[in-house]
Scaffold this active site. Sequence first.
Site, PDB file in Angstrom:
ATOM      1  CE1 TYR A 100      43.507 -12.044 -14.031  1.00 14.49           C
ATOM      2  CE2 TYR A 100      42.611 -10.970 -12.086  1.00 14.49           C
ATOM      3  CZ  TYR A 100      42.480 -11.881 -13.104  1.00 14.49           C
ATOM      4  OH  TYR A 100      41.324 -12.624 -13.214  1.00 14.49           O
ATOM      5  CD  GLU A 106      45.774  -0.247 -12.993  1.00 11.91           C
ATOM      6  OE1 GLU A 106      44.765  -0.090 -13.712  1.00 11.91           O
ATOM      7  OE2 GLU A 106      46.044   0.523 -12.044  1.00 11.91           O
ATOM      8  N   GLY A 107      45.628  -4.692 -16.355  1.00 11.72           N
ATOM      9  CA  GLY A 107      45.437  -5.322 -17.667  1.00 11.72           C
ATOM     10  C   GLY A 107      43.954  -5.511 -17.958  1.00 11.72           C
ATOM     11  N   GLY A 161      43.330 -14.223   8.357  1.00 12.53           N
ATOM     12  CA  GLY A 161      42.180 -14.953   7.816  1.00 12.53           C
ATOM     13  C   GLY A 161      40.865 -14.203   7.942  1.00 12.53           C
ATOM     14  CB  THR A 206      35.266 -11.270   3.349  1.00  7.30           C
ATOM     15  OG1 THR A 206      35.199 -10.038   2.617  1.00  7.30           O
ATOM     16  CG2 THR A 206      35.170 -10.994   4.838  1.00  7.30           C
TER      17      THR A 206
HETATM   18  P1  NAD Z   1      42.545 -20.661 -15.934  1.00  5.14           P
HETATM   19  O1  NAD Z   1      43.946 -20.262 -15.668  1.00  5.14           O
HETATM   20  O2  NAD Z   1      42.133 -22.046 -15.595  1.00  5.14           O
HETATM   21  O3  NAD Z   1      42.197 -20.428 -17.466  1.00  5.14           O
HETATM   22  C1  NAD Z   1      42.837 -19.493 -18.292  1.00  5.14           C
HETATM   23  C2  NAD Z   1      43.198 -20.183 -19.613  1.00  5.14           C
HETATM   24  O4  NAD Z   1      43.798 -19.219 -20.495  1.00  5.14           O
HETATM   25  C3  NAD Z   1      44.213 -21.305 -19.433  1.00  5.14           C
HETATM   26  O5  NAD Z   1      43.778 -22.435 -20.153  1.00  5.14           O
HETATM   27  C4  NAD Z   1      45.500 -20.731 -20.019  1.00  5.14           C
HETATM   28  O6  NAD Z   1      46.372 -21.718 -20.506  1.00  5.14           O
HETATM   29  C5  NAD Z   1      44.957 -19.805 -21.094  1.00  5.14           C
HETATM   30  N1  NAD Z   1      45.842 -18.703 -21.474  1.00  5.14           N
HETATM   31  C6  NAD Z   1      46.526 -17.866 -20.644  1.00  5.14           C
HETATM   32  N2  NAD Z   1      47.220 -16.967 -21.370  1.00  5.14           N
HETATM   33  C7  NAD Z   1      46.951 -17.235 -22.683  1.00  5.14           C
HETATM   34  C8  NAD Z   1      47.377 -16.655 -23.913  1.00  5.14           C
HETATM   35  N3  NAD Z   1      48.229 -15.614 -23.933  1.00  5.14           N
HETATM   36  N4  NAD Z   1      46.927 -17.185 -25.073  1.00  5.14           N
HETATM   37  C9  NAD Z   1      46.088 -18.256 -25.050  1.00  5.14           C
HETATM   38  N5  NAD Z   1      45.649 -18.848 -23.919  1.00  5.14           N
HETATM   39  C10 NAD Z   1      46.082 -18.338 -22.759  1.00  5.14           C
HETATM   40  O7  NAD Z   1      41.607 -19.606 -15.198  1.00  5.14           O
HETATM   41  P2  NAD Z   1      40.022 -19.505 -15.062  1.00  5.14           P
HETATM   42  O8  NAD Z   1      39.714 -19.432 -13.619  1.00  5.14           O
HETATM   43  O9  NAD Z   1      39.348 -20.514 -15.912  1.00  5.14           O
HETATM   44  O10 NAD Z   1      39.779 -18.047 -15.648  1.00  5.14           O
HETATM   45  C11 NAD Z   1      39.250 -17.838 -16.956  1.00  5.14           C
HETATM   46  C12 NAD Z   1      39.027 -16.340 -17.166  1.00  5.14           C
HETATM   47  O11 NAD Z   1      38.101 -15.840 -16.201  1.00  5.14           O
HETATM   48  C13 NAD Z   1      40.300 -15.502 -17.014  1.00  5.14           C
HETATM   49  O12 NAD Z   1      40.303 -14.488 -17.991  1.00  5.14           O
HETATM   50  C14 NAD Z   1      40.168 -14.897 -15.638  1.00  5.14           C
HETATM   51  O13 NAD Z   1      40.835 -13.655 -15.537  1.00  5.14           O
HETATM   52  C15 NAD Z   1      38.654 -14.749 -15.507  1.00  5.14           C
HETATM   53  N6  NAD Z   1      38.252 -14.743 -14.097  1.00  5.14           N
HETATM   54  C16 NAD Z   1      38.226 -15.916 -13.377  1.00  5.14           C
HETATM   55  C17 NAD Z   1      37.881 -15.879 -12.032  1.00  5.14           C
HETATM   56  C18 NAD Z   1      37.803 -17.127 -11.179  1.00  5.14           C
HETATM   57  O14 NAD Z   1      37.559 -17.010  -9.974  1.00  5.14           O
HETATM   58  N7  NAD Z   1      37.969 -18.324 -11.710  1.00  5.14           N
HETATM   59  C19 NAD Z   1      37.578 -14.647 -11.415  1.00  5.14           C
HETATM   60  C20 NAD Z   1      37.656 -13.489 -12.179  1.00  5.14           C
HETATM   61  C21 NAD Z   1      37.969 -13.556 -13.524  1.00  5.14           C
END
Ligand code: NAD
Length: 323
Positions: free
Chosen positions: A145, A147-148, A207, A210
């Site tokens: 995640y 590094e991606g 726990g 943070t």
């Molecule tokens: P989530 O898992 O609810 O949403 C991700 C969505 O992407 C899902 O609907 C999933 O089905 C879809 N998906 C995954 N791989 C896919 C692919 N190869 N092709 C098409 N669709 C694909 O997560 P989220 O919390 O809504 O996160 C959304 C974005 O925000 C992500 O990129 C995540 O890395 C980033 N992000 C979220 C948070 C957080 O705290 N929620 C923090 C940092 C970054």
Amino acid sequence: MIQRILITGGAGFLGSHLCERLVAEGHDVICLDNFFTSQKTNVQHLLGKPNFEILRHDITLPIFLEVDQIYNMACPAAPGHYQYNPIKTIKTSVLGSINMLGVAKRCGARILQASTSEVYGDPEVHPQVESYRGSVNPIGIRACYDEGKRVAETLFMDYHRSNSVDVRIVRIFNTYGPRMHPYDGRVVSNFIRQALNNEDITIFGDGSQTRSFCYRDDLVDAIIAMMNNETHFVGPVNIGNPTEFTILELAEKIIELSGSSSRLIHKPLPSDDPTRRRPDISLAKTELGWEPKIALEKGLKYTLDWFQGINLQDYRPPTPNYS
Ligand code: NAD
Ligand code: UDP
């Protein structure tokens, strides 16, 4: 002006709120998702709208669409989800970004990348500023995640410099709220689900680690502001709530607000789990005039209300990796 907007990962927790907001503003919204960690019910209420459509597609494969803006939100975000098939997770960030940047380049669209505080790894600099380059273990279980997402940032900046693609990068810190997947294994959803069922609350480690929790509406305000800033500020910019809590404090707050009789139990701390995390949001304040408005207690109340109204049977755990 009405825009044609593509939201990848549009059926997910954050993506579905973004769809809702942008459809309400009158934009023509395409929600693209492979439904790995989400379900159609998240956007069901939008299905009848003439300015909304759903595409089942995987961003690791090319696609041809005509759009003006792209929010690239697709990527499993919870540790249990992104570690389930780590190679697919990297492909989603790398091949997915290349494919979406290709759409942006061909259409002249502006594209925003949902990056993450995980680019900082287990940070030596606290609070985290955008200029800090991070401390990620490249061979650990979170690397698929972290590094991606780091490579995705590189691709965004290279398409920007080499091909003049109009990019925006936001580094999102832990965000929570209604419509989180109840089985995503993330700390807020786990603790709330456990508290409402009076089950043991699973604290990983002692726990004392943070996190800083941002309510989803504040987050969505910030990413829309970042997408539409006309000052050519591309980021990366930290988006999160700068109030920091220990995981133990979070558990106690959720027990108090829910009136639960749950006990706290300890489980082993997963490897490479960051010990502390808090965003420095000075840049977001100066460049976007943004800061979060919803304090943890209020946001948790909204989230608890939502969890109380759902039927857990309607949710399929996307992977076996949840507590
Ligand atoms: P989530 O898992 O609810 O949403 C991700 C969505 O992407 C899902 O609907 C999933 O089905 C879809 N998906 C995954 N791989 C896919 C692919 N190869 N092709 C098409 N669709 C694909 O997560 P989220 O919390 O809504 O996160 C959304 C974005 O925000 C992500 O990129 C995540 O890395 C980033 N992000 C979220 C948070 C957080 O705290 N929620 C923090 C940092 C970054
Ligand atoms: N955590 C926990 N119990 C749980 C789930 C998570 O103690 O049931 C801890 C986890 O070890 C981490 C923090 O809560 O220290 C936040 O975890 P989450 O998976 O929500 O997101 P992260 O910020 O680690 O990506």
